[in-house]
Design an enzyme around this catalytic site. Structure first.
Site, PDB file in Angstrom:
ATOM      1  N   LYS A 107      72.226 -23.169   7.499  1.00 57.95           N
ATOM      2  CA  LYS A 107      73.343 -22.983   6.706  1.00 57.95           C
ATOM      3  C   LYS A 107      74.515 -21.713   6.837  1.00 57.95           C
ATOM      4  O   LYS A 107      76.206 -22.307   6.178  1.00 57.95           O
ATOM      5  CB  LYS A 107      73.062 -22.698   5.063  1.00 57.95           C
ATOM      6  CG  LYS A 107      72.297 -24.047   4.905  1.00 57.95           C
ATOM      7  CD  LYS A 107      71.740 -24.143   3.273  1.00 57.95           C
ATOM      8  CE  LYS A 107      70.497 -25.165   2.351  1.00 57.95           C
ATOM      9  NZ  LYS A 107      69.386 -25.208   3.603  1.00 57.95           N
TER      10      LYS A 107
HETATM   11  C1  LIG Z   1      69.250 -26.251   3.378  1.00 57.01           C
HETATM   12  C2  LIG Z   1      67.597 -26.280   4.197  1.00 57.01           C
HETATM   13  C3  LIG Z   1      67.603 -27.503   4.535  1.00 57.01           C
HETATM   14  C4  LIG Z   1      67.324 -28.292   3.725  1.00 57.01           C
HETATM   15  O1  LIG Z   1      69.112 -29.120   4.394  1.00 57.01           O
HETATM   16  P1  LIG Z   1      69.971 -30.798   3.495  1.00 57.01           P
HETATM   17  O2  LIG Z   1      70.693 -30.332   4.189  1.00 57.01           O
HETATM   18  O3  LIG Z   1      69.772 -30.119   1.998  1.00 57.01           O
HETATM   19  O4  LIG Z   1      68.854 -31.205   3.492  1.00 57.01           O
HETATM   20  C5  LIG Z   1      65.981 -27.676   5.545  1.00 57.01           C
HETATM   21  N1  LIG Z   1      65.427 -26.418   6.242  1.00 57.01           N
HETATM   22  C6  LIG Z   1      66.354 -25.137   6.137  1.00 57.01           C
HETATM   23  C7  LIG Z   1      66.132 -24.249   6.497  1.00 57.01           C
HETATM   24  C8  LIG Z   1      67.379 -25.171   4.558  1.00 57.01           C
HETATM   25  O5  LIG Z   1      67.739 -24.148   4.171  1.00 57.01           O
END
Ligand SMILES: *Cc1c(COP(=O)(O)O)cnc(C)c1O
Length: 431
Positions: A107
């Site tokens: 993210k």
């Molecule tokens: C947020 C997150 C996900 C999921 O991603 P989305 O875009 O919400 O489907 C998967 N793995 C990790 C480590 C995350 O932080």
């Protein structure tokens, strides 16, 4: 570029307004009014483009005139300050490591890009904005780090008490400056419900400009398209059909991958891999979308009972169930299977997966039972150190703390505890 609301009851807005508002007044997610494939030459000759050039080519049509090219290039340059290595694990299976950024989760790219866009928009206006965000673990850290010290932006993060890992909690609660954390008695769904309620509460929105930094925000969502192109760029052999498996929670990441495909990236299939929260795997079986209460798992960033971005995937494919099924598969895996996969891969290849990446790996394996001759890539969305409590016992070894994490573990947690919406409203209005 204009963006329309997927609830179709609000006017179209520009990129800038979509970013500042986060969600449309009719509660719909914003969606680009057109998606044009980019010049074929770009993906055909991908070796001759840098990451930054690729990113610019992919996102500029969506930003449009709201940010001048030179500024957008600078934002991209500041966003992409780390690597995205593609690591071969087994025959035809590689891991795309998205965890080399400041908070060691994928993210970071969306968080950094969005923060810089908001800060650019703010320069002209001088209005204070409050970013209100619910996190199941990683979003909060990435947003906190992305927005730290950004002028004119206050960040308030809600996280479910006791349901995030130690490292994640440190990342959320020790930043200081313009970042504040609220520890919520409840689940991630409760946090998200409170955030949604605040956005619709006139008492609050009349007094402060709220925006969201969850993947519903187009500036968090769209930069995730880049990963899929970066993976393709690193492939040695591009002759096989390319399949991505994305560990999915709110489905923003996989939906961005599908957007990249719409731009012309040659991806043959997507796998939405989930933990026990299997609203989408159920949908893929029977065509009916039934939100559920989320259940807690060891891949907690994916404990989502009503994935907000799935509606965008339906929009891309014009809500044609047959077309969706042709392009996307979805499988759910238990915690036991996830741990087994982590242990097996570690023993066979020495590679340490975090629980989220492991769910992605399992999805790929499941798909490859019937599709042997493909090139499979799973997205490794977090560094295993973020889930020490789970990973160390499974692999029977200690994990070394990377610098980014070492630096925060000794800091003191600062968070206010709340247990209901009234307390959130009071907290926001006191400022
Ligand atoms: C947020 C997150 C996900 C999921 O991603 P989305 O875009 O919400 O489907 C998967 N793995 C990790 C480590 C995350 O932080």
């Amino acid at each position: 570029m204009q963006f329309y609301s997927l609830n179709h009851q609000s006017p179209k807005v520009s990129f800038k307004e979509a970013v500042i508002k986060g969600i449309a007044p009719d509660k719909g997610l914003y969606f680009p009014s057109s998606i044009h494939p980019i010049d074929k030459e770009v993906f055909n000759c991908i070796d001759s483009y840098t990451h930054e050039e690729l990113a610019f080519k992919m996102i500029s049509q969506f930003v449009g005139e709201d940010i001048p090219d030179v500024e957008l290039k600078r934002i991209i340059h500041d966003t992409l300050c780390f690597d995205f290595p593609l690591v071969p694990i087994e025959k035809n299976i590689s891991s795309l490591e998205l965890f080399h950024g400041p908070t060691m989760a994928f993210k970071d790219v969306g968080g950094r890009f969005m923060a810089r866009c908001l800060s650019y928009f703010n320069k002209e206006q001088n209005n204070e904005v409050t970013v209100l965000v619910a996190t199941s673990g990683d979003t909060g850290g990435a947003v906190a780090s992305g927005f730290l010290g950004v002028k004119g932006v206050n960040v308030v993060i809600l996280y479910p008490s006791g349901k995030v890992s130690k490292v994640q909690e440190k990342q959320l609660t020790t930043m200081g400056q313009n970042i504040r954390a609220l520890e919520v008695e409840g689940t991630f769904d409760d946090c998200q419900a409170m955030v949604k309620k605040a956005f619709l509460d006139k008492n609050i929105t009349d007094r402060i400009q709220l925006t969201s930094a969850n993947s519903i925000n187009v500036a968090r969502w769209l930069p995730q398209m880049f990963y899929f192109a970066f993976a393709y760029k690193q492939l040695k052999d591009r002759s096989k059909k390319l399949v991505f498996s994305t560990p999915s929670g709110n489905f923003g990441n996989i939906c961005a991958g599908i957007m990249a495909q719409q731009l012309g990236l040659p991806v043959s299939h997507f796998i939405a891999s989930t933990n026990a929260n299997k609203v989408v795997p159920n949908y893929m079986e029977n065509g009916s979308y039934e939100p559920m209460k989320s259940v807690a798992t060891i891949s907690n960033a994916m404990d989502v009972g009503d994935p907000s971005n799935f509606i965008r995937i339906r929009e891309i494919y014009k809500d044609d169930f047959e077309v969706i099924k042709k392009n996307v598969s979805s499988f759910s895996f238990s915690d036991d299977l996830t741990k087994e996969a982590m242990s097996k891969v570690f023993q066979e290849s020495g590679y340490v997966m975090d629980p989220h990446g492991a769910v992605g790996y399992l999805g790929l394996q499941q798909y490859m039972k019937n599709h042997k001759d493909i090139q499979g890539i799973f997205l490794e969305t977090a560094h295993p150190v973020k889930f020490l409590e789970v990973v160390e016992p499974v692999i029977g070894q200690r994990i070394e703390f990377p610098e980014q994490i070492k630096n925060i573990m000794h800091r003191t947690k600062e968070a206010s505890f709340i247990s209901n919406y009234k307390q959130l409203a009071e907290y926001l209005l006191i400022e």
